[in-house]
Design an enzyme around this catalytic site. Structure first.
Site, short mmCIF file in Angstrom:
data_model
loop_
_atom_site.label_atom_id
_atom_site.label_comp_id
_atom_site.label_asym_id
_atom_site.label_seq_id
_atom_site.Cartn_x
_atom_site.Cartn_y
_atom_site.Cartn_z
CD GLU A 31 -19.00 29.12 -23.25
OE1 GLU A 31 -18.20 29.56 -24.11
OE2 GLU A 31 -20.02 28.48 -23.55
CD GLU A 82 -23.85 30.10 -23.79
OE1 GLU A 82 -23.30 29.51 -24.76
OE2 GLU A 82 -23.39 31.14 -23.27
#
Length: 474
Positions: free
Chosen positions: A243, A353
Site C-alpha cells: 500500500e 486484503e
C-alpha cells in the site's frame, strides 16, 4: 510446457500426456517455490499484527503489552526501552499466531497465509540513533513458516520432489500452505501517520534512493533465507511494498521507475548467486494498477513470475454510489457491487486484503448491518459474493486471521477466526463459495472420503513408480 508470454507460472498448462513420466519429473523437479494450491486459487488469511502491530485491530493485545496510548511499534519501543520491548514482543510473537492457529486454518479450508513484516526484521538495517523496533522476530517468522510448510505434508526428504511433481499434475492434493511474505513496513514509511508502516511518520520518507537501498538489502536478505532454509520452502511470493502512496506524482513515479525495477533486479541477482532455476524462483508481487499508483509493470525488465496485489475494502469506496447517503449504504447495494465487481487488469492478481466491514458510519449505527450477530446470514451472502468475484482473478486473502477489541467491541468482521466462531461465512467450498455451521461437518466428511480415496490411488501409483526408471531420476 504451455508457458504464455505474460503471466509467469500462473499460466502453466498441463503438459502433453505423451511426455514420459520420468521426463516430466525432471522438468518439474524445481517447482517447490512455484506451486499453487491444488484448487488453482489462493484462499487465504493475513497474519495481521503478528510482526507489524496495528493497534486499531489489536487493542487488548496492545494494552496488555504496555503500549496503550502509543501510535506505533516504534513509539512503544521508545516508551518501554529496548530490553523490555524485546521481552514483551517475544511473548506477543509466540502467542498471537500459534501452531494451533495453523491447524485451525487448515481445518477451515484455508490454503494460503500472507505474512506482513517490517524491514526492521533485518536488524542491521535499523538506524540505532533514531529508529527503535523490537528485536528477535526472525526466529518466530521461521517457526510460523515451518509450521505452515509442515502442515499435512510428507517429510521433507528426497521424495518431496516426487510430491511436488504429483501435485503439479493434480494427482495429489497438498494440505500444507502457500506462503506470501509482504514488506508491510518500508524504510522511512511508505505513507504518513499509519501504524501499518511500523511508525507514525509525519511524512512518507520512503521515496528516496537511500531508503530504497535499505529495502533492496532487506529483499535480497529475505530472498536468500527463503531459498536456503527449508522452513521457508513453501514461501512462493514476496511483495516488495504494501500500500504505497497513490496518485501520479514524483514519488509514485520514482517508485515505479526506480524502486520496482531495481528491486526486481536485486531479487533475481540474489537468486542467480544461488543458481536458482527459473521455475524455482519466487514470485515478485507489487500492488496492481487498480491501487492507484500507476502501472507496476511499466518499468520492469521482464515479468517472469511477476504477481500483483489488489486490496478491496468496499467500506472505503463509493463505486456505483454504494456509500452515497440516502441512495446507497444498504445491504442490497453492497451485495450488488460485489456481484458485479471486476478486479481485472494486471495478471495474475490476488485480492490480498478484504474484510466484511461496512462504512464507518454504518458499522455499529445502522440496524441493517449492526450488531453483526443479528445479520449473520447477510454477511455470509456478502462473503460469498466477494470471494466469487475475487476468484475471477487468482484468489483472495482475508484481512485478518485474528483481531481483538476494535473500537471497544469484538468485531468479527475483521477476524476470520472470530467469524468462524460466530458461525459466519465459513470455509470456502470447491466452487469458492462460503458456507458455515452444519455444512462444514458435511464438507469435512466429504473431504475425508476423498482423502482416503486419494491415499489408495497414491499407494497404487507409488507401487507403479517404483517399478519404473523414475526412481533413477529422483
Amino acid at each position: 510446457i504451455g508457458q504464455t508470454k505474460r503471466g509467469g507460472p500462473f499460466e502453466l498448462q498441463s503438459p502433453p500426456r505423451m511426455w514420459s513420466t520420468a521426463l516430466l519429473a525432471v522438468a518439474y523437479a524445481g517447482l517447490s517455490h512455484a506451486w499453487l494450491p491444488a484448487s488453482g486459487k489462493i484462499r487465504g488469511v493475513s497474519l495481521g499484527s503478528q510482526f507489524v502491530m496495528e493497534p486499531w485491530m489489536a487493542n487488548d493485545e496492545w494494552n496488555k503489552m504496555g503500549c496503550g496510548g502509543q501510535n506505533s511499534e516504534l513509539d512503544c519501543v521508545i516508551k518501554l526501552g529496548q530490553a523490555q520491548a524485546n521481552t514483551t514482543w517475544a511473548t506477543h510473537w509466540a502467542t498471537w499466531t500459534t501452531k494451533d492457529d495453523i491447524t485451525k486454518m487448515q481445518s477451515y479450508g484455508i490454503n494460503t497465509i500472507r505474512i506482513p513484516v517490517g524491514y526492521w526484521l533485518r536488524e542491521d538495517l535499523v538506524y540505532s540513533d533514531s529508529e527503535h523496533f523490537p528485536q528477535g522476530g526472525l526466529a518466530y517468522l521461521e517457526q510460523i513458516c515451518g509450521w505452515a510448510s509442515d502442515a499435512g505434508s510428507v517429510p521433507n526428504d528426497s521424495k518431496c520432489r516426487l510430491k511436488i511433481f504429483l501435485r503439479s499434475q493434480g494427482v495429489l492434493t497438498s494440505t500444507s500452505f502457500y506462503i506470501i511474505i509482504d514488506l508491510h513496513g518500508a524504510p522511512g514509511a511508505q505513507v504518513a501517520t499509519n501504524a501499518d508502516t511500523g511508525q507514525w511518520a509525519s511524512t512518507p520518507g520512503f521515496y528516496v534512493d537511500y531508503q530504497y537501498e535499505r529495502a533492496y538489502k532487506f529483499l535480497e536478505w529475505i530472498t536468500l533465507i527463503i531459498h536456503s532454509n527449508t522452513s521457508y520452502r513453501n514461501v512462493g511470493m514476496l511483495e516488495i511494498v504494501n500500500e504505497p502512496l497513490r496518485g501520479s506524482n514524483s514519488q509514485t513515479d520514482s517508485m515505479r521507475q526506480n524502486y520496482h525495477a531495481t528491486a526486481w533486479k536485486r531479487i533475481r541477482a540474489a537468486e542467480d548467486v544461488l543458481k536458482i532455476g527459473q521455475y524455482n524462483r519466487i514470485h515478485i508481487q507489487m500492488m496492481n494498477t487498480l491501487w492507484g499508483s500507476g502501472d507496476p509493470y511499466q518499468y520492469l525488465p521482464d515479468d517472469w513470475f511477476a504477481a500483483y496485489d489488489d486490496h478491496r475494502y468496499l467500506k472505503w469506496t463509493d463505486d456505483n454510489g454504494i456509500n452515497d447517503p440516502g441512495t446507497g449504504q444498504t445491504p442490497a447495494a453492497y451485495l450488488k457491487q460485489s456481484c458485479i465487481d471486476d478486479r481485472g487488469g494486471n495478471s495474475p492478481t490476488i485480492v490480498g486484503e478484504f474484510s466484511l466491514s461496512v462504512a464507518d458510519n454504518l458499522e455499529w449505527n445502522s440496524p441493517t448491518f449492526a450488531p453483526p450477530d443479528n445479520h449473520v446470514d447477510w454477511y455470509k451472502r456478502w462473503f460469498a459474493a466477494q470471494i466469487i468475484a475475487y476468484e475471477k482473478q487468482n484468489g483472495w486473502i482475508f484481512w485478518s486471521w485474528k483481531a481483538n477489541w476494535i473500537n471497544d467491541k469484538n468485531d468479527w468482521r475483521w477476524s476470520y477466526e472470530d467469524t468462524m466462531a460466530s458461525q459466519g461465512p465459513g470455509q470456502p467450498n470447491s466452487n469458492g463459495n462460503g458456507g458455515g455451521g452444519d455444512d462444514y461437518t458435511r464438507r469435512m466428511a466429504e473431504l475425508n472420503a476423498r482423502l482416503a480415496a486419494a491415499r489408495t490411488e497414491a499407494a497404487a501409483l507409488t507401487k507403479w513408480l517404483n517399478s519404473t526408471v523414475l526412481n533413477f531420476w529422483l
